[in-house]
Write a protein that holds these residues in place. Structure first.
Motif, PDB file in Angstrom:
ATOM      1  N   ARG A 124      47.895  39.864  56.122  1.00  0.00           N
ATOM      2  CA  ARG A 124      46.433  40.002  56.180  1.00  0.00           C
ATOM      3  C   ARG A 124      45.985  41.408  55.792  1.00  0.00           C
ATOM      4  N   SER A 125      46.690  42.428  56.312  1.00  0.00           N
ATOM      5  CA  SER A 125      46.185  43.792  56.122  1.00  0.00           C
ATOM      6  C   SER A 125      46.581  44.382  54.759  1.00  0.00           C
ATOM      7  N   ALA A 126      47.626  43.881  54.125  1.00  0.00           N
ATOM      8  CA  ALA A 126      48.060  44.476  52.850  1.00  0.00           C
ATOM      9  C   ALA A 126      47.245  43.963  51.672  1.00  0.00           C
ATOM     10  N   LYS A 127      46.420  42.973  51.909  1.00  0.00           N
ATOM     11  CA  LYS A 127      45.593  42.417  50.836  1.00  0.00           C
ATOM     12  C   LYS A 127      44.732  43.502  50.181  1.00  0.00           C
ATOM     13  N   VAL A 128      44.144  44.366  51.026  1.00  0.00           N
ATOM     14  CA  VAL A 128      43.284  45.434  50.515  1.00  0.00           C
ATOM     15  C   VAL A 128      44.117  46.444  49.739  1.00  0.00           C
ATOM     16  N   LEU A 129      45.279  46.788  50.306  1.00  0.00           N
ATOM     17  CA  LEU A 129      46.207  47.721  49.657  1.00  0.00           C
ATOM     18  C   LEU A 129      46.586  47.198  48.267  1.00  0.00           C
ATOM     19  N   PHE A 130      46.869  45.898  48.184  1.00  0.00           N
ATOM     20  CA  PHE A 130      47.228  45.284  46.910  1.00  0.00           C
ATOM     21  C   PHE A 130      46.044  45.344  45.952  1.00  0.00           C
ATOM     22  N   GLY A 131      44.861  45.008  46.465  1.00  0.00           N
ATOM     23  CA  GLY A 131      43.663  45.027  45.623  1.00  0.00           C
ATOM     24  C   GLY A 131      43.416  46.413  45.035  1.00  0.00           C
ATOM     25  N   ASP A 132      43.629  47.471  45.853  1.00  0.00           N
ATOM     26  CA  ASP A 132      43.356  48.838  45.394  1.00  0.00           C
ATOM     27  C   ASP A 132      44.407  49.347  44.422  1.00  0.00           C
ATOM     28  N   ASN A 133      45.681  48.965  44.621  1.00  0.00           N
ATOM     29  CA  ASN A 133      46.761  49.610  43.865  1.00  0.00           C
ATOM     30  C   ASN A 133      47.431  48.732  42.812  1.00  0.00           C
ATOM     31  N   CYS A 134      47.368  47.447  42.961  1.00  0.00           N
ATOM     32  CA  CYS A 134      48.208  46.578  42.137  1.00  0.00           C
ATOM     33  C   CYS A 134      47.405  45.569  41.310  1.00  0.00           C
ATOM     34  N   ALA A 135      46.263  45.121  41.846  1.00  0.00           N
ATOM     35  CA  ALA A 135      45.551  44.012  41.216  1.00  0.00           C
ATOM     36  C   ALA A 135      45.064  44.369  39.816  1.00  0.00           C
ATOM     37  N   GLY A 136      44.842  45.675  39.565  1.00  0.00           N
ATOM     38  CA  GLY A 136      44.388  46.097  38.244  1.00  0.00           C
ATOM     39  C   GLY A 136      45.340  45.626  37.161  1.00  0.00           C
ATOM     40  N   CYS A 137      46.626  45.637  37.433  1.00  0.00           N
ATOM     41  CA  CYS A 137      47.604  45.162  36.455  1.00  0.00           C
ATOM     42  C   CYS A 137      48.038  43.715  36.737  1.00  0.00           C
ATOM     43  N   HIS A 138      48.324  43.417  37.997  1.00  0.00           N
ATOM     44  CA  HIS A 138      48.928  42.113  38.299  1.00  0.00           C
ATOM     45  C   HIS A 138      47.910  41.016  38.591  1.00  0.00           C
ATOM     46  N   GLY A 139      46.616  41.360  38.530  1.00  0.00           N
ATOM     47  CA  GLY A 139      45.592  40.357  38.767  1.00  0.00           C
ATOM     48  C   GLY A 139      45.327  40.166  40.254  1.00  0.00           C
ATOM     49  N   THR A 140      44.173  39.595  40.564  1.00  0.00           N
ATOM     50  CA  THR A 140      43.798  39.351  41.957  1.00  0.00           C
ATOM     51  C   THR A 140      44.831  38.456  42.621  1.00  0.00           C
ATOM     52  N   GLY A 141      45.335  38.920  43.757  1.00  0.00           N
ATOM     53  CA  GLY A 141      46.321  38.122  44.481  1.00  0.00           C
ATOM     54  C   GLY A 141      47.620  37.935  43.722  1.00  0.00           C
ATOM     55  N   GLY A 142      47.885  38.783  42.703  1.00  0.00           N
ATOM     56  CA  GLY A 142      49.147  38.713  41.971  1.00  0.00           C
ATOM     57  C   GLY A 142      49.234  37.564  40.981  1.00  0.00           C
ATOM     58  N   ALA A 143      48.073  36.991  40.630  1.00  0.00           N
ATOM     59  CA  ALA A 143      48.082  35.830  39.744  1.00  0.00           C
ATOM     60  C   ALA A 143      48.402  36.197  38.294  1.00  0.00           C
ATOM     61  N   GLY A 144      48.508  37.499  38.029  1.00  0.00           N
ATOM     62  CA  GLY A 144      48.929  37.924  36.693  1.00  0.00           C
ATOM     63  C   GLY A 144      47.769  38.165  35.746  1.00  0.00           C
TER      64      GLY A 144
END
Ligand code: HEC
Ligand code: HEC
Length: 285
Positions: free
Chosen positions: A110-130
């Motif tokens: 639950r809590s890492a969702k924001v961390l992912f959105g801030d650091n990773c989603a730019g490349c890997h897409g929202t929720g890692g969908a690519g």
């Protein structure tokens, strides 16, 4: 006034309309009166307890000292307290240990969702969908392996798959034959001339394995699963990858595929949290 206009034997206001409609003086029902007086009492109590009456330069503050800012601060403190309970346990824990604890895992997801959105989603897409040309993280197709330790390493150290450009060593025809074979592999078939190059002159097997299933130690893609790292998976796109390679600095047209390293940029705890989050996106092994 006749019996006809007032058959209820209740006092009336004396008004009679149309000779037969009398206005009766019935009391409202008791439940209604109780509600009526109770709400008047509530208004007085509320006025005294809470901020209510505006004054010239300020306002009457109420005897219990409530303010909306205070309530917000208290709510925030309650959230902090409930998070601290988990955060204290998380620091120093390995990602594998977090995964072994259901309650912590749920909190982290639950809590890492924001961390992912801030650091990773730019490349890997929202929720890692690519995103086009960035790997999907929600599936179970892994370039570098889907074990929790592999994912931690991918995030902490970064990744950079290397495939040499073949435009200098293979002819256009050979590259086209190889692309045809790779496309066929992904559909469960093969293309004889390309197959020969794959295991022979092209030396593709060295990285992608004798059957084209890839090699996680090198990040070499599985060519048989129909999941394309570099979209779209057409023969032209495949031929382009073969001709120009991936991250081959000698070929200006090479495909770039660099996963930046996050150790040093974020805490070890955050990296572990993200690894658990990615693992739980669906494809962890
Ligand atoms: C600048 C773009 C970029 C950012 C930001 C980024 N990644 Fe990546 N990531 C990539 C690329 C590109 C690859 C594939 C590298 C390769 O092909 O060699 C990759 C690969 C990965 C892999 C390995 C996938 C596999 O199939 O083995 C994981 C796991 C991963 N990233 C997680 C993350 C997480 C978590 C974050 C956020 C902290 C993140 N990435 C941020 C570009 C990025
Ligand atoms: C030195 C190792 C190496 C050799 C040799 C090599 N590859 Fe690769 N190849 C890779 C790596 C690593 C990747 C994945 C790059 C990435 O995603 O970062 C890749 C990716 C690919 C892709 C893209 C897959 C996709 O999902 O989009 C194709 C197609 C491919 N290789 C075909 C070939 C063929 C055909 C040959 C032989 C001519 C070959 N490769 C030789 C390492 C190699």
């Amino acid at each position: 006034m006749s019996e006809k206009t007032n058959p209820y034997k209740v006092p009336t206001t004396g008004h009679v309309w149309d000779d037969n409609l009398a206005e009766l003086l019935n009391e409202p029902p008791k439940w209604w009166m109780i509600g009526f007086w109770a709400s008047i009492v509530m208004v007085v109590v509320y006025f005294v307890m809470y901020p209510s009456i505006p004054l010239v330069n300020s306002h009457f503050k109420g005897i219990i000292g409530w303010t909306s800012i205070k309530e917000l601060k208290e709510d925030m403190q309650a959230i902090e307290r409930s998070r601290a309970k988990y955060e204290n346990r998380l620091s120093g824990m390995s990602a594998a240990a977090i995964l072994a604890d259901d309650e912590l895992t749920q909190y982290v997801v639950r809590s890492a969702k924001v961390l992912f959105g801030d650091n990773c989603a730019g490349c890997h897409g929202t929720g890692g969908a690519g995103n086009p040309n960035f790997p999907v993280l929600v599936d179970d197709d892994w370039l570098y392996g889907g074990k929790i330790e592999d994912i931690v390493t991918s995030i902490a150290n970064g990744r950079r798959g290397n495939m040499p450009a073949h435009a200098g060593t293979l002819s256009e025809q050979e590259i086209a034959d190889l692309a045809k074979h790779v496309k066929a592999l992904s559909e469960g078939g093969e293309y004889a001339p390309g197959k020969e190059l794959y295991s022979g002159k092209g030396k593709c097997f060295a990285c992608h394995g004798p059957e084209g299933k890839g090699m996680t130690a090198l990040g070499a893609a599985n060519l048989t699963d129909g999941i394309w790292r570099f979209s779209p998976g057409t023969e032209e796109a495949i031929a382009y990858t073969i001709a120009h390679g991936v991250n081959d600095q000698k070929d200006p047209k090479t495909r770039n595929a660099v996963m930046p390293k996050f150790s040093g940029k974020m805490s070890e705890t955050d990296i572990n949290k993200l690894a658990v989050y990615v693992y739980k996106l669906g494809g962890g092994q």
